[in-house]
Design an enzyme around this catalytic site. Structure first.
Site, short mmCIF file in Angstrom:
data_model
loop_
_atom_site.label_atom_id
_atom_site.label_comp_id
_atom_site.label_asym_id
_atom_site.label_seq_id
_atom_site.Cartn_x
_atom_site.Cartn_y
_atom_site.Cartn_z
N LYS A 111 0.84 -1.21 0.00
CA LYS A 111 0.00 0.00 0.00
C LYS A 111 0.87 1.26 0.00
O LYS A 111 0.54 2.26 -0.64
CB LYS A 111 -0.95 0.01 1.21
CG LYS A 111 -1.92 -1.16 1.20
CD LYS A 111 -3.34 -0.73 0.89
CE LYS A 111 -4.17 -1.84 0.26
NZ LYS A 111 -4.82 -2.72 1.20
N LYS A 194 -4.10 -11.52 -8.30
CA LYS A 194 -5.38 -11.80 -7.64
C LYS A 194 -6.51 -10.90 -8.13
O LYS A 194 -6.28 -9.80 -8.62
CB LYS A 194 -5.22 -11.68 -6.12
CG LYS A 194 -5.26 -10.27 -5.58
CD LYS A 194 -5.59 -10.31 -4.07
CE LYS A 194 -5.92 -8.91 -3.59
NZ LYS A 194 -6.65 -8.82 -2.35
N LYS A 197 -10.68 -5.42 -5.75
CA LYS A 197 -11.30 -4.14 -6.10
C LYS A 197 -10.25 -3.18 -6.64
O LYS A 197 -10.42 -2.55 -7.66
CB LYS A 197 -11.96 -3.53 -4.86
CG LYS A 197 -13.43 -3.80 -4.79
CD LYS A 197 -13.95 -3.60 -3.40
CE LYS A 197 -13.36 -4.62 -2.45
NZ LYS A 197 -14.08 -4.82 -1.21
P1 ADP Z 1 -10.24 -6.46 -1.91
O1 ADP Z 1 -8.95 -7.18 -2.05
O2 ADP Z 1 -11.10 -6.61 -3.08
O3 ADP Z 1 -10.08 -5.03 -1.47
P2 ADP Z 1 -10.73 -7.15 0.81
O4 ADP Z 1 -9.29 -6.84 1.03
O5 ADP Z 1 -11.73 -6.26 1.49
O6 ADP Z 1 -11.02 -7.18 -0.74
O7 ADP Z 1 -10.97 -8.66 1.23
C1 ADP Z 1 -12.05 -9.16 1.99
C2 ADP Z 1 -11.91 -10.66 2.12
O8 ADP Z 1 -11.94 -11.28 0.84
C3 ADP Z 1 -10.59 -11.12 2.78
O9 ADP Z 1 -10.83 -12.27 3.56
C4 ADP Z 1 -9.73 -11.48 1.61
O10 ADP Z 1 -8.76 -12.44 1.93
C5 ADP Z 1 -10.76 -12.05 0.64
N1 ADP Z 1 -10.30 -11.88 -0.74
C6 ADP Z 1 -10.24 -10.71 -1.45
N2 ADP Z 1 -9.77 -10.94 -2.70
C7 ADP Z 1 -9.53 -12.27 -2.77
C8 ADP Z 1 -9.05 -13.14 -3.80
N3 ADP Z 1 -8.74 -12.67 -5.00
N4 ADP Z 1 -8.90 -14.44 -3.51
C9 ADP Z 1 -9.22 -14.94 -2.29
N5 ADP Z 1 -9.70 -14.18 -1.29
C10 ADP Z 1 -9.85 -12.87 -1.51
#
Ligand code: ADP
Ligand code: TRP
Length: 327
Positions: A111, A194, A197
């Site tokens: 970040k 991965k 968002k």
């Molecule tokens: P983002 O990465 O979209 O901002 P978050 O960080 O808010 O989403 O993640 C919320 C939950 O979803 C966490 O438990 C995270 O590990 C899971 N998660 C987010 N993206 C993935 C992914 N591509 N594969 C597996 N788990 C994910």
């Protein structure tokens, strides 16, 4: 009975990474465990969202939790900022978190690299706040995706350190959890790792069928295998990884055989994948629309969850204050 806890930051709509990486496990766990699932709105402040965006996004996550099958009668569903005890525990736990270890956190480094103008103290101590969410409820298991594994390791470290400093056996060490044992990473279809968002490559639970088809058909591929049984390059493996989540084992086997015999046509694979994703998410999408518009129901769920969460939180903070020596 185990205590299970997990959260998702309200930064937009949920995508397949959230759903398959974490949320689907929440739903599976709510029958046999004492579950807490929350919207991590304090965590989202690191990027300074506009107040109206917070409100909309909290509502989105709540309605998408419920539409995915979370049941407020079985699990405690709450919004983090409705539990002010989290902030107190966070302040106390920050005293035992060291700058060096926080600076070495992978998510912090990432970040900080992406947004060099906003390397704030909240970002640095993100893992402490997350540990407080978990330790507050004395969770045994935390269903999350692969990207959160290091945060769970840090939570265990903070729990151990607290116990050591005060000579108590108070906090337990939680485990990152997935039913298949290994935490999963849902890939993006743009060849960039991965799905996320911030990666801008999400297939969302609220996407219409035609959007899903369009996104899948645009997935990056290569010119196809020329040698039988050759290993799959990453972009192709990504398609198969998604297919393993949404399609039947027979379908996966079928395309795997075609790949191994160099007869695969990626267009066919993508068409099948898109239809299977649609099958998996369309029922959720339909429910999201109804629930999102039922403000009274959402408020009721959040109020009921907040009350239960605050009860446990108040107990933990009182115990921690006592252990630390505030009498
Ligand atoms: P983002 O990465 O979209 O901002 P978050 O960080 O808010 O989403 O993640 C919320 C939950 O979803 C966490 O438990 C995270 O590990 C899971 N998660 C987010 N993206 C993935 C992914 N591509 N594969 C597996 N788990 C994910
Ligand atoms: N850090 C998690 C994420 O970015 C969200 C989160 C906050 C969380 N607190 C938590 C997840 C506690 C599990 C447990 O996805």
């Amino acid at each position: 009975m185990d205590t299970v806890l997990s959260g998702i930051r309200p930064t937009g709509d949920l995508h397949l990474g959230n759903y398959f990486g974490a949320l689907r496990n929440f739903v599976k766990m709510q029958n046999e465990n004492n579950c807490y699932f929350f919207v991590a709105d304090y965590h989202s402040l690191t990027t300074h969202p506009h107040p109206s965006d917070i409100q909309v996004n909290v509502k989105k996550i709540l309605s998408q939790y419920l539409a995915s099958g979370l049941d407020p009668e079985k699990a405690t569903i709450y919004v983090q900022s409705d539990v002010p005890q989290v902030a107190e525990l966070y302040m106390l736990m920050n005293m035992n978190a060291y700058i060096g270890e926080l600076e070495r956190t992978t998510t912090f480094k990432e970040k900080a690299r992406q947004n060099p103008d906003n390397v704030n103290a909240g970002l640095l101590t993100y893992a402490v706040l997350m540990a407080c969410d978990i330790l507050m409820m004395h969770a045994d298991k935390v269903p999350v995706g692969k990207d959160q594994e290091q945060h769970l390791e840090m939570t265990c470290k903070f729990a151990r350190r607290f116990n050591q400093i005060y000579g108590v056996e108070y906090f337990k060490e939680p485990k990152a959890f997935n039913f298949g044992n290994n935490l999963i990473k849902v890939p993006g279809l743009d060849g960039s790792g991965k799905m996320g968002k911030s990666q801008g490559n999400g297939i969302y639970l609220i996407d219409e069928d035609k959007d899903i088809r369009k996104k899948v058909m645009k997935a990056v591929t290569d010119s196809g295998p020329t040698v039988e049984n050759s290993p799959k390059p990453e972009v192709i493996q990504n398609l198969f990884t998604l297919m393993e989540l949404v399609s039947t084992p027979d379908t996966v086997q079928h395309f795997d055989n075609l790949y191994n015999t160099c007869q695969i046509r990626y267009g066919d694979l993508k068409k099948q994948l898109a239809e299977d994703i649609i099958k998996a998410v369309a029922p959720v999408r339909e429910r999201i629309k109804d629930i999102y518009n039922n403000e009274e129901y959402l408020n009721r769920v959040a109020a009921q969850g907040a009350e239960k969460a605050r009860e446990q939180a108040a107990k933990t903070v009182a115990e921690v204050r006592h252990i630390i020596g505030f009498k």
